[in-house]
Design a protein around this motif. Structure first.
Motif, short mmCIF file in Angstrom:
data_model
loop_
_atom_site.label_atom_id
_atom_site.label_comp_id
_atom_site.label_asym_id
_atom_site.label_seq_id
_atom_site.Cartn_x
_atom_site.Cartn_y
_atom_site.Cartn_z
N ASN A 127 -0.29 -1.46 -5.24
CA ASN A 127 -0.38 0.07 -5.36
C ASN A 127 -1.64 0.46 -5.04
O ASN A 127 -2.52 0.77 -5.67
N ALA A 182 8.51 1.60 -3.58
CA ALA A 182 9.28 2.23 -4.70
C ALA A 182 10.13 1.35 -5.42
O ALA A 182 11.26 1.50 -5.58
N GLN A 205 -5.77 10.32 4.83
CA GLN A 205 -4.56 11.21 4.50
C GLN A 205 -4.50 12.71 4.46
O GLN A 205 -3.57 13.42 4.88
N ASN A 209 4.22 -1.40 2.27
CA ASN A 209 3.95 -0.18 1.99
C ASN A 209 5.30 0.43 1.71
O ASN A 209 6.37 0.11 2.36
N HIS A 210 5.41 1.91 1.00
CA HIS A 210 6.41 2.86 0.60
C HIS A 210 7.40 1.84 0.17
O HIS A 210 8.69 1.93 0.40
N ASN A 262 4.65 0.33 -5.40
CA ASN A 262 4.90 0.98 -4.13
C ASN A 262 4.10 0.32 -2.92
O ASN A 262 4.89 0.74 -1.72
N SER A 263 3.33 -0.37 -3.21
CA SER A 263 2.61 -1.37 -1.97
C SER A 263 2.13 -2.58 -2.47
O SER A 263 1.74 -2.55 -3.71
N GLU A 320 -2.78 3.35 3.40
CA GLU A 320 -1.95 2.11 3.16
C GLU A 320 -2.68 0.83 3.11
O GLU A 320 -3.82 0.64 3.83
#
Length: 526
Positions: A260, A230, A4, A227-228, A239-240, A276
């Protein structure tokens, strides 16, 4: 897959070019040439914009730097900086040198820049490899530990304890905020395994079940990775997610769900090279699911085996009691009263179950006593009494052959010992008599006195209670006698009818025969 932290350019092109070429440098984005025109006009005010535009057009199709001699020993050179991962566009520099010398300088700087980028890329690749190796090592270490503990999980644990041992490390390994086991109700009935979470987050199992339903996640279509997201829930944002099914096609145990992925690398988490959830996480959950399913099935088989085993013990005990209609139910009543006394004394649940099961078996040695002695209605002769006194040792030899039941041996062998040392078979005295046997001795005597025999009727409760009181410190442990009086006082207050055959509760104290079987397992393997 990239770290990341490596999503931004790995090399600071601006810094490299300014350090190597000096401050007289500008970066341009064609067709905007104003910064370049302004720089050139600082040195040669008469230069025309058309000249600059032509130069910019040429550099966009050239692999090498291009330039323009502004004046003797004053050169303007344009080049392209960066590659696909660190591209800044086009730059221009003015140097007080010949055009050729300035081109060579810019080419050398760009070559240096390319080498630094390759070095950074190699370092990043090496780092990613190290992260993957470290992650693989963590996974292998987890699997090795599980392999070592597999026998322990199946032999001394409940299904929930086994699940905790298998799944608790996954939060750490996956760098997930929480890992959940969602168990089908049928499996809970089958093996005692319950839905659980294995971290300390605020997210609850019910929230995750609702999340899966809202997203129409069909276990048949698992694994499911997102993933992603929200997605807001009552416990917080998700979130994941990664979810896998646990169990085979014909027998589905449930699902494993992790939520998450942590975005921050910290000293408490293993190195992770992918920010991820992905295939590695699916594989890890599936490995955990296979082990979980296998161990749950083993525990189920173990419970079935021990249910049969414990049922056989009850049948043996009942068969002995049934030889004499006057003693039917005696072993169960002794076991139950001994259990009640053990609970009042504050012994552990495991110790109370040990005492109960030993009570069930305490007279099993009578299977070796002849009917002419065991069933005699009148007073026994000295010879007959010496025969009946053999039943504790006969019972000991029988149960000694059953490894699972060694815990019961002290109660079987010593329940006729007296506190003053005048009992049998070994004339033990005081606290040298095992506690289990001292508790059973009080329970055995009370039930014998309050049960009818061919040669006498059952004693009234008060008389039996007074005899036990009189024998405190001689026949029986005085401390246990005190707890016996607490029990009988409470029991008389509980009962509306004191004319019942026995005031000892008739139901088993164990929540289920399965619980007793698991107790046998623990004791047999410890």
């Amino acid at each position: 897959m990239m770290l990341q932290e490596a999503k931004s350019p790995t090399v600071d092109t601006t810094d490299i070019l300014r350090r190597r070429l000096g401050p007289e440098i500008v970066f341009i984005e064609p067709p905007d040439i104003e910064p370049l025109l302004a720089l050139a006009q600082r040195f040669v005010s008469t230069i025309e914009s058309q000249e600059i535009e032509l130069l910019v057009e040429v550099v966009q199709t050239s692999a090498a730097p291009v330039g323009l001699e502004l004046a003797p020993q004053l050169s303007l050179v344009l080049g392209q900086a960066g590659n696909s991962s660190s591209k800044l566009g086009y730059f221009a520099v003015i140097k007080q040198a010949s055009l050729e010398a300035t081109k060579q300088l810019v080419s050398a700087v760009l070559d240096c820049f390319g080498l630094e980028e390759k070095l950074q890329a190699n370092e990043l690749a090496l780092y990613e490899s190290a992260m993957q190796l470290a992650q693989s090592f963590e996974e292998q270490n987890w699997l090795r530990n599980l392999a070592r503990a597999a026998t322990k999980f199946s032999s001394i644990s409940t299904a929930d304890e086994m699940a905790k041992g298998v799944l608790s490390p996954l939060n750490y390994l996956m760098r997930a905020q929480e890992v959940f086991l969602i168990v089908d109700p049928e499996e809970t009935l089958r093996s005692g395994l319950h839905s659980s979470k294995f971290g300390d987050s605020k997210y609850q199992v019910e929230t995750i079940v609702g999340f899966l339903l809202d997203h129409q996640v069909d276990p048949a279509n698992m694994p499911w990775v997102r993933n992603h997201l929200a997605t807001s829930t009552r416990d917080g944002e998700i979130n994941s997610v990664v979810a896998v099914a646990v169990g085979e096609q014909g027998h589905r145990l449930g699902s494993l769900v992790a939520i998450n992925r942590s975005p921050v690398v910290n000293e408490h988490a293993p190195p992770v090279y992918d920010p991820e959830f992905g295939s590695w996480d699916v594989g890890l959950l599936e490995e955990a699911g296979v082990l979980l399913s296998t161990q749950a099935h083993n525990i189920h088989l173990l419970l079935e085996s021990n249910e049969l085993f414990l049922g056989t013990l009850h049948a043996m005990s009942s068969a002995i009691d049934a030889r004499d209609r006057y003693t039917q139910g005696h072993s169960e009543r002794v076991a139950r009263l001994a259990y009640e006394l053990a609970k009042l004394m504050g012994l552990t649940d495991l110790a109370c179950q040990e005492i109960y099961l030993s009570g069930i078996l305490h007279d099993i040695g009578k299977i070796g006593i002849p009917d002419r002695v065991l069933l005699k209605a009148g007073t026994l002769t000295d010879e007959e009494y010496s025969i009946i006194k053999q039943h504790p040792e006969i019972g000991y030899r029988i149960v000694e052959q059953l490894g699972h039941l060694h815990f019961a041996l002290p109660g079987i062998l010593y329940h006729h010992e007296r506190f003053d040392g005048k009992g049998y078979p070994h004339n033990l005295r005081g606290e040298s008599i095992p506690l289990m046997a001292r508790v059973l001795a009080v329970a055995d005597a009370f039930d014998a006195m309050t049960s009818s025999r061919p040669y006498r009727s059952a004693m009234p409760l008060e008389k039996a209670s007074n005899i036990i009181s009189a024998g405190a410190g001689s026949h029986w442990d005085a401390n246990i006698v005190r707890w016996f009086h607490v029990w009988i006082t409470n029991r008389i207050q509980e009962l509306d009818d004191l004319t019942v055959t026995s005031i000892i509760p008739q139901d088993s104290p164990l929540e289920s025969i399965s619980q007793a079987a698991m107790t046998l397992c623990r004791l047999g393997k410890s």
